[in-house]
Design a protein around this motif. Sequence first.
Motif, PDB file in Angstrom:
ATOM      1  N   ILE A  72       0.849  -1.194   0.000  1.00  0.00           N
ATOM      2  CA  ILE A  72       0.000   0.000   0.000  1.00  0.00           C
ATOM      3  C   ILE A  72       0.882   1.240   0.000  1.00  0.00           C
ATOM      4  O   ILE A  72       1.800   1.374   0.810  1.00  0.00           O
ATOM      5  CB  ILE A  72      -0.926   0.000   1.229  1.00  0.00           C
ATOM      6  N   GLU A  73       0.582   2.139  -0.933  1.00  0.00           N
ATOM      7  CA  GLU A  73       1.314   3.401  -1.030  1.00  0.00           C
ATOM      8  C   GLU A  73       0.592   4.461  -0.220  1.00  0.00           C
ATOM      9  O   GLU A  73      -0.614   4.675  -0.388  1.00  0.00           O
ATOM     10  CB  GLU A  73       1.438   3.832  -2.482  1.00  0.00           C
ATOM     11  N   LEU A  74       1.339   5.144   0.646  1.00  0.00           N
ATOM     12  CA  LEU A  74       0.788   6.208   1.478  1.00  0.00           C
ATOM     13  C   LEU A  74       1.016   7.565   0.816  1.00  0.00           C
ATOM     14  O   LEU A  74       1.862   7.694  -0.089  1.00  0.00           O
ATOM     15  CB  LEU A  74       1.467   6.196   2.849  1.00  0.00           C
ATOM     16  N   PRO A  75       0.294   8.600   1.234  1.00  0.00           N
ATOM     17  CA  PRO A  75       0.600   9.949   0.752  1.00  0.00           C
ATOM     18  C   PRO A  75       2.070  10.288   1.022  1.00  0.00           C
ATOM     19  O   PRO A  75       2.592   9.999   2.093  1.00  0.00           O
ATOM     20  CB  PRO A  75      -0.329  10.831   1.595  1.00  0.00           C
ATOM     21  N   GLY A  76       2.739  10.842   0.037  1.00  0.00           N
ATOM     22  CA  GLY A  76       4.162  11.140   0.183  1.00  0.00           C
ATOM     23  C   GLY A  76       5.049  10.079  -0.426  1.00  0.00           C
ATOM     24  O   GLY A  76       6.251  10.275  -0.559  1.00  0.00           O
ATOM     25  N   GLY A  77       4.458   8.924  -0.793  1.00  0.00           N
ATOM     26  CA  GLY A  77       5.208   7.902  -1.520  1.00  0.00           C
ATOM     27  C   GLY A  77       5.733   6.734  -0.719  1.00  0.00           C
ATOM     28  O   GLY A  77       6.227   5.758  -1.298  1.00  0.00           O
TER      29      GLY A  77
END
Length: 278
Positions: free
Chosen positions: A225-230
């Motif tokens: 899973i990719e979070l905000p900010g990478g």
Amino acid sequence: HMTVWDNIIYGPKVKGYPLEEAEDLARETIEMIKISAKIDSYPDELSGGTQQKTAVARALMSRSSLLLLDEPLGALDLKVRTVLRYEIRRIVKDLGLTALHVTHDQEEAMSISDRVVVMRKGRIVEAGRPLELYMRPKRLFTANFVGEANFLTGDISKVAENGSIIDLGDNMKLASIDKSRRTGERVVIAFRPEFVSIGREMGKNALPGRIINTIYSGNLLRLTIELPGGNEITVKKTIRSGETFPRLGEKVMVNIPPENVLVYPYPEGGLHRELSLE
């Protein structure tokens, strides 16, 4: 050029045991190790698992109270290795021995040991009971080396009686029951992939993300899973019959219980260096 029987009885014979006593010990050990059907076989006639059992039996015949097992299962295939490691534990317990079991297989170490010593470059990093090292490792290296963990960096924004709040940037915050750090301190948080749940609604301690990869592994679904900010994190979910799973590209909320958010001071040499096995 010795048979299984000759290998096992070798120790007591060279130590000068009476022949009858040595043979009684050998029969007892062979029965315990469960290789009685192979006692007349030579090494090249044995499977890898039986060869290792013979080596263990020969070590047990020394009647030492301390055994050093140096990667005893390393050359075996997964299924044989899994069965044999529990056999070795049973035998050691039945005989009341102490065994130092050296292995690079973390799962093997955690599943058969009463106490685990984690080492790095020849030095002890941390020691403790397997469950303690997995659930509450004191060092970042241990958290990474024993099992699998996600790591994110942030700053302590609040410390209260029931724990602390970590600001991860990009409008993301997580709570932890840890209250040992001070406000404003740079920290690293860690959490295990299997202690995370995902959903479509915001939970009490959640991060937004997007699924970018899925891998099926036996009864587990492994999600990246990719979070905000990478930053990317891993989530493991047990597969149950009839259950539907989020699709690739879908936006989800990652929920992490505060008791499973571990907090560490940011290492002086940087996070990558602290986690490195080299």
